[in-house]
Design a protein around this motif. Structure first.
Motif, mmCIF file in Angstrom:
data_model
loop_
_atom_site.group_PDB
_atom_site.id
_atom_site.type_symbol
_atom_site.label_atom_id
_atom_site.label_comp_id
_atom_site.label_asym_id
_atom_site.label_seq_id
_atom_site.Cartn_x
_atom_site.Cartn_y
_atom_site.Cartn_z
ATOM 1 N N PRO A 68 0.830 -1.207 0.000
ATOM 2 C CA PRO A 68 0.000 0.000 0.000
ATOM 3 C C PRO A 68 0.869 1.263 0.000
ATOM 4 O O PRO A 68 2.064 1.218 0.302
ATOM 5 N N ARG A 69 0.253 2.363 -0.323
ATOM 6 C CA ARG A 69 0.937 3.656 -0.140
ATOM 7 C C ARG A 69 1.151 3.876 1.359
ATOM 8 O O ARG A 69 0.410 3.371 2.189
ATOM 9 N N GLY A 70 2.211 4.631 1.686
ATOM 10 C CA GLY A 70 2.459 4.933 3.090
ATOM 11 C C GLY A 70 3.121 3.812 3.851
ATOM 12 O O GLY A 70 3.008 3.743 5.077
ATOM 13 N N LYS A 82 5.019 2.138 9.188
ATOM 14 C CA LYS A 82 4.777 0.769 8.770
ATOM 15 C C LYS A 82 5.811 0.334 7.737
ATOM 16 O O LYS A 82 6.206 1.120 6.871
ATOM 17 N N VAL A 83 6.223 -0.938 7.831
ATOM 18 C CA VAL A 83 7.171 -1.514 6.882
ATOM 19 C C VAL A 83 6.540 -2.754 6.247
ATOM 20 O O VAL A 83 5.529 -3.273 6.739
ATOM 21 N N LEU A 101 9.932 0.122 -3.438
ATOM 22 C CA LEU A 101 8.965 1.066 -3.968
ATOM 23 C C LEU A 101 8.929 2.239 -3.010
ATOM 24 O O LEU A 101 9.006 2.060 -1.793
ATOM 25 N N ASP A 102 8.786 3.446 -3.548
ATOM 26 C CA ASP A 102 8.771 4.629 -2.713
ATOM 27 C C ASP A 102 7.642 4.569 -1.686
ATOM 28 O O ASP A 102 6.631 3.889 -1.887
ATOM 29 N N TYR A 103 7.806 5.331 -0.635
ATOM 30 C CA TYR A 103 6.814 5.411 0.443
ATOM 31 C C TYR A 103 5.424 5.730 -0.109
ATOM 32 O O TYR A 103 4.421 5.150 0.314
ATOM 33 N N ASP A 104 5.363 6.645 -1.088
ATOM 34 C CA ASP A 104 4.078 7.079 -1.624
ATOM 35 C C ASP A 104 3.703 6.361 -2.915
ATOM 36 O O ASP A 104 2.813 6.802 -3.643
ATOM 37 N N THR A 105 4.361 5.253 -3.216
ATOM 38 C CA THR A 105 4.030 4.423 -4.382
ATOM 39 C C THR A 105 3.506 3.085 -3.903
ATOM 40 O O THR A 105 4.064 2.472 -3.000
ATOM 41 N N SER A 106 2.433 2.627 -4.516
ATOM 42 C CA SER A 106 1.877 1.318 -4.178
ATOM 43 C C SER A 106 2.242 0.321 -5.266
ATOM 44 O O SER A 106 2.801 0.672 -6.294
#
Length: 242
Positions: A68-70, A82-83, A101-106
């Motif tokens: 998920p994102r975040g 969250k990891v 994947l980036d923090y804001d990429t799902s």
């Protein structure tokens, strides 16, 4: 084949550096023979002993995770965010993400404890295709898309040619959804490519990794790869190696 010191470290017997010291001190045997050479490679069928104690190797684990994102693409975060391993349940094996994947990429992320497999999947030499769905600001022109198809200059060099098509256009001309397939894995690459053509990414999801996809999964879901899928991924990487 994996390096002997890495196998010892993965078995939890010692750190990589300590494993190297044990090898140099003659305390490691492979198939009954003393080994003192760093970098010696062993297969899964080789019998390894450290100070007379057999090494029990971790069972290999291969997972597909819909991140998920975040969520951080890591096994821990000093800021308490969250990891990815928060979602996969309890495993005795030490599992880690293949790339990130980036923090804001799902989207689709592989996890494993198989270092050789992870290297095959991540190394740009093997050209594993990765497909993203991006919502971008504005409507890109054909010329802008052609720049992505031919390769575009970023601060860390030219990108390889990408496949790109517009999936949907907003009637008001404010947004477009594009599908973009790349064979590299640079930091925030898709976002930087879109910014370079003047269409910043507003939302991004990795939809496919090679032939693997997210169909039937929801964000946060995880499933094991089948042995056939793992075999197919290895074959795909090896066929693309130079």
């Amino acid at each position: 084949m994996e390096r002997l010191q890495k196998v010892i470290a993965q078995a939890g017997i010692a750190s990589r550096r300590k494993a190297e010291a044990l090898i140099l001190e003659g305390k490691v045997r492979v198939n009954g023979k003393e080994v003192r050479t760093l970098g010696t490679k062993v297969s899964e069928s080789d019998r390894i002993e450290v100070e007379g104690i057999p090494v029990e190797r971790e069972e290999k684990v291969y997972l597909l995770f819909y991140k998920p994102r975040g969520v951080i693409s890591s096994v821990h975060d000093d800021k308490g965010r969250k990891v990815v391993t928060d979602y996969i349940g309890m495993f005795e094996e030490r599992i880690y993400p293949v790339g990130r994947l980036d923090y804001d990429t799902s989207g689709l992320l592989l996890l494993t404890n198989d270092g050789a497999f992870a290297n095959l999947m991540m190394h740009p030499r093997y050209e594993i295709p990765k497909t993203y769905i991006a919502r971008i600001k504005g409507i890109p022109t054909r010329e802008a898309l052609d720049k992505l198809r031919k390769g575009i200059k970023l601060e860390d060099g030219m990108t390889k040619p990408a496949k790109v098509k517009v999936v949907k256009r907003d009637r008001k001309g404010q947004h477009a959804i594009i599908e973009l397939t790349i064979h590299e894995g640079r930091n925030r690459q898709v976002r930087r490519m879109c910014e370079a053509i003047g269409h910043p990414v507003e939302k991004l999801r990795r939809e496919q990794f090679a032939f693997l996809h997210l169909r039937g999964l929801n964000a946060g879901d995880v499933r094991p790869l089948t042995p056939h899928e793992v075999k197919q991924l290895r074959a795909l990487a090896e066929s693309g190696s130079m």
